[in-house]
Write an enzyme that holds these catalytic residues in place. Structure first.
Site, PDB file in Angstrom:
ATOM      1  CG  HIS A  54     -69.269  17.126  35.631  1.00  0.00           C
ATOM      2  ND1 HIS A  54     -69.635  16.465  36.783  1.00  0.00           N
ATOM      3  CD2 HIS A  54     -67.903  17.124  35.621  1.00  0.00           C
ATOM      4  CE1 HIS A  54     -68.559  16.076  37.440  1.00  0.00           C
ATOM      5  NE2 HIS A  54     -67.484  16.456  36.750  1.00  0.00           N
TER       6      HIS A  54
ATOM      7  CG  HIS B  10     -64.066  17.380  33.074  1.00  0.00           C
ATOM      8  ND1 HIS B  10     -64.327  18.612  33.609  1.00  0.00           N
ATOM      9  CD2 HIS B  10     -64.273  16.479  34.071  1.00  0.00           C
ATOM     10  CE1 HIS B  10     -64.675  18.472  34.876  1.00  0.00           C
ATOM     11  NE2 HIS B  10     -64.655  17.189  35.177  1.00  0.00           N
TER      12      HIS B  10
ATOM     13  CD  GLU C  36     -62.945  13.984  37.197  1.00  0.00           C
ATOM     14  OE1 GLU C  36     -63.623  14.753  36.497  1.00  0.00           O
ATOM     15  OE2 GLU C  36     -63.431  13.320  38.148  1.00  0.00           O
TER      16      GLU C  36
ATOM     17  CG  HIS D   2     -67.768  11.987  35.786  1.00  0.00           C
ATOM     18  ND1 HIS D   2     -67.216  12.380  34.574  1.00  0.00           N
ATOM     19  CD2 HIS D   2     -67.241  12.841  36.708  1.00  0.00           C
ATOM     20  CE1 HIS D   2     -66.408  13.409  34.756  1.00  0.00           C
ATOM     21  NE2 HIS D   2     -66.407  13.714  36.042  1.00  0.00           N
TER      22      HIS D   2
ATOM     23  CG  HIS E 252     -36.269  11.103  40.948  1.00  0.00           C
ATOM     24  ND1 HIS E 252     -36.354  11.633  42.226  1.00  0.00           N
ATOM     25  CD2 HIS E 252     -37.492  11.327  40.383  1.00  0.00           C
ATOM     26  CE1 HIS E 252     -37.556  12.133  42.427  1.00  0.00           C
ATOM     27  NE2 HIS E 252     -38.266  11.974  41.320  1.00  0.00           N
TER      28      HIS E 252
ATOM     29  CG  HIS F 179     -40.253  11.880  36.683  1.00  0.00           C
ATOM     30  ND1 HIS F 179     -40.488  10.658  37.255  1.00  0.00           N
ATOM     31  CD2 HIS F 179     -40.220  12.787  37.703  1.00  0.00           C
ATOM     32  CE1 HIS F 179     -40.599  10.808  38.570  1.00  0.00           C
ATOM     33  NE2 HIS F 179     -40.439  12.088  38.860  1.00  0.00           N
TER      34      HIS F 179
ATOM     35  CD  GLU G  65     -42.677  14.468  40.276  1.00  0.00           C
ATOM     36  OE1 GLU G  65     -42.921  13.998  41.398  1.00  0.00           O
ATOM     37  OE2 GLU G  65     -41.512  14.582  39.823  1.00  0.00           O
TER      38      GLU G  65
ATOM     39  CG  HIS H 239     -37.300  16.419  40.911  1.00  0.00           C
ATOM     40  ND1 HIS H 239     -37.404  16.258  39.552  1.00  0.00           N
ATOM     41  CD2 HIS H 239     -38.163  15.514  41.446  1.00  0.00           C
ATOM     42  CE1 HIS H 239     -38.298  15.328  39.267  1.00  0.00           C
ATOM     43  NE2 HIS H 239     -38.756  14.850  40.407  1.00  0.00           N
TER      44      HIS H 239
ATOM     45  CD  GLU I  28     -43.307  10.931  42.763  1.00  0.00           C
ATOM     46  OE1 GLU I  28     -42.306  11.146  43.468  1.00  0.00           O
ATOM     47  OE2 GLU I  28     -43.368   9.990  41.931  1.00  0.00           O
TER      48      GLU I  28
END
Length: 423
Positions: A129, A131, A135, A174, A313, A315, A320, A359, A374
């Site tokens: 398949h 996408h 991924e 893949h 911290h 991002h 996230e 957070h 993460e």
């Protein structure tokens, strides 16, 4: 005398020791947040709240104490639900294993990420398949055989063991096969809220059975009126099929194999973690700096020692997505504007923290390690430490803004701690 930031935090901690109308034994972590020895089953904190008279799901309450009895620092209703559990996902069973998913319909806040837990029995194959989204995958238990062919006509076949990682850019074909006697499991993360939406995932058998036989014969250079080898392709599309581990070697590609910077495989099981400067755990960042092909999704695996904490911290490069693999945790998400909400996490939980939200993640166990993932929709892992920002800003300015002493500012560590230990 000025009040220091640490005294302020201690005061906040003291306020949260009143639960169900009675004082709870005061025992704090290094971060001056009380460890609650006992919590009731009613939404009562100090003089606020009242007993639930109509009953509640005690199992869910036990896993989410911060929802029932939020800390006094939580505020507002602007932070939506940011948590999901794979245990609530629909289980899709097949003869070869199972799949369960977290998509945006499950967690509406997760507009940029979706995920799937997969189990393959030995020999079972997640069929060929591709996408329309990128991924990212990691083996969480056992071993897999992974085959991938790029649009340039290069190919790669690799065994992925527990902790190993792969990354497939959108459109790369893949397939994955289970190798372990007890079965193998892996987690997939996609940079789209619904990787199963129409026009997002494409299975090879579904395409073949919906293509006219004459077209298949012409495409594959078969003689007219010959028996098509595709006549036995299953008419019902399925993602996981039972099978046997084969012995045929990988066909030699004219364009060569995918190696070096073109490789889709990262040996996470053999890569050493970095010890956090804050001495509270360790982490492994996997992004385009050490896994060049991974330009659309970056990851960090974090291990937090008992009682330690992933420091405050944010991002700057996006939202996230999180997945909890071991242990128990708690985290507060702050969205600015006086809006904050605390969540509790156990194994199998996922979460999504909004772009640039402040957070932390705290290990709530006094004895067990916390391990979580993460994921970022970026080519690199990047975070901004609150403590480091304060420490590297002109001290008088920080002191006046926060109404704390200059000494308190100067005591803040200038080096990013990442994970701070529990004293």
């Amino acid at each position: 005398m000025r009040t220091t930031i640490f005294q302020i935090l201690a005061l906040c901690g003291a306020l949260s020791t009143v639960v169900s109308g009675a004082a709870v034994e005061q025992r704090t972590t290094k971060h001056l947040r009380p460890v609650r020895e006992k919590r009731g089953q009613d939404p009562i904190v100090g003089v606020k709240g009242a007993p639930i008279l109509s009953g509640s799901n005690e199992a869910i309450v036990a896993q989410n104490p911060s929802q029932l009895q939020p800390p006094p620092t939580d505020a507002g209703t602007g932070v939506p639900n940011l948590k999901w559990s794979f245990s609530l996902s629909n289980m899709l069973l097949s003869e070869g294993g199972f799949v369960r998913e977290q998509v945006v319909q499950d967690l509406p806040a997760s507009k940029e990420f979706s995920a799937a837990q997969n189990h393959l029995k030995k020999g079972a194959i997640r069929q060929m398949h591709w996408h329309d989204v990128n991924e990212w995958g990691i083996v969480t238990n056992g071993s897999l055989l992974v085959s991938v062919v790029s649009s340039s006509g290069q190919n790669q076949l690799f065994q992925a063991d527990t902790g190993d990682i792969w990354y497939f850019p959108k459109g790369q074909g893949h397939a994955i096969q289970g190798l372990s006697e007890q079965g193998a499991e892996y987690l997939l993360v996609f940079d789209n809220g619904d990787f199963n939406a129409l026009g997002t995932t494409f299975n090879i058998d579904d395409w073949l059975v919906h293509t006219p036989p004459s077209v298949l014969a012409k495409n594959f250079g078969l003689p007219k009126n010959s028996t098509l080898p595709f006549s036995t392709v299953p008419k019902t599309a399925g993602s996981i099929n039972p099978g046997k581990v084969g012995s045929e070697p990988l066909p030699k590609a004219l364009a060569g194999e995918l190696t070096g910077n073109s490789s889709f495989y990262f040996p996470g099981s053999k890569t050493k973690f970095t010890e956090a400067p804050g001495k509270g755990g360790r982490y492994l960042a996997v992004d385009s700096t050490n896994f060049p092909i991974s330009k659309g999704l970056a990851a960090q695996i974090v291990e937090v020692d008992p009682g330690a904490m992933r420091e405050l911290h944010w991002h700057p490069n996006g939202g996230e997505w999180l997945y909890f693999m071991e242990g128990t945790a708690r985290g507060t998400v702050w969205l600015g504007g006086g809006q904050a909400r605390t969540f509790d996490f156990v194994v199998g939980d996922t979460a999504v923290f909004p772009d640039n939200s402040g957070h932390y993640i705290e290990n709530t166990s006094p004895t067990a390690r916390l391990r979580y993932l993460e994921i970022f929709k970026s080519d690199h892992v990047e975070d901004f430490s609150l403590a480091q920002w304060m420490a590297l800003t002109q001290p008088d300015m920080v002191a006046q803004i926060l109404n704390i002493s200059v000494e308190a500012v100067k005591a803040t560590k200038k080096e990013k701690q990442v994970i701070v230990k529990n004293n």
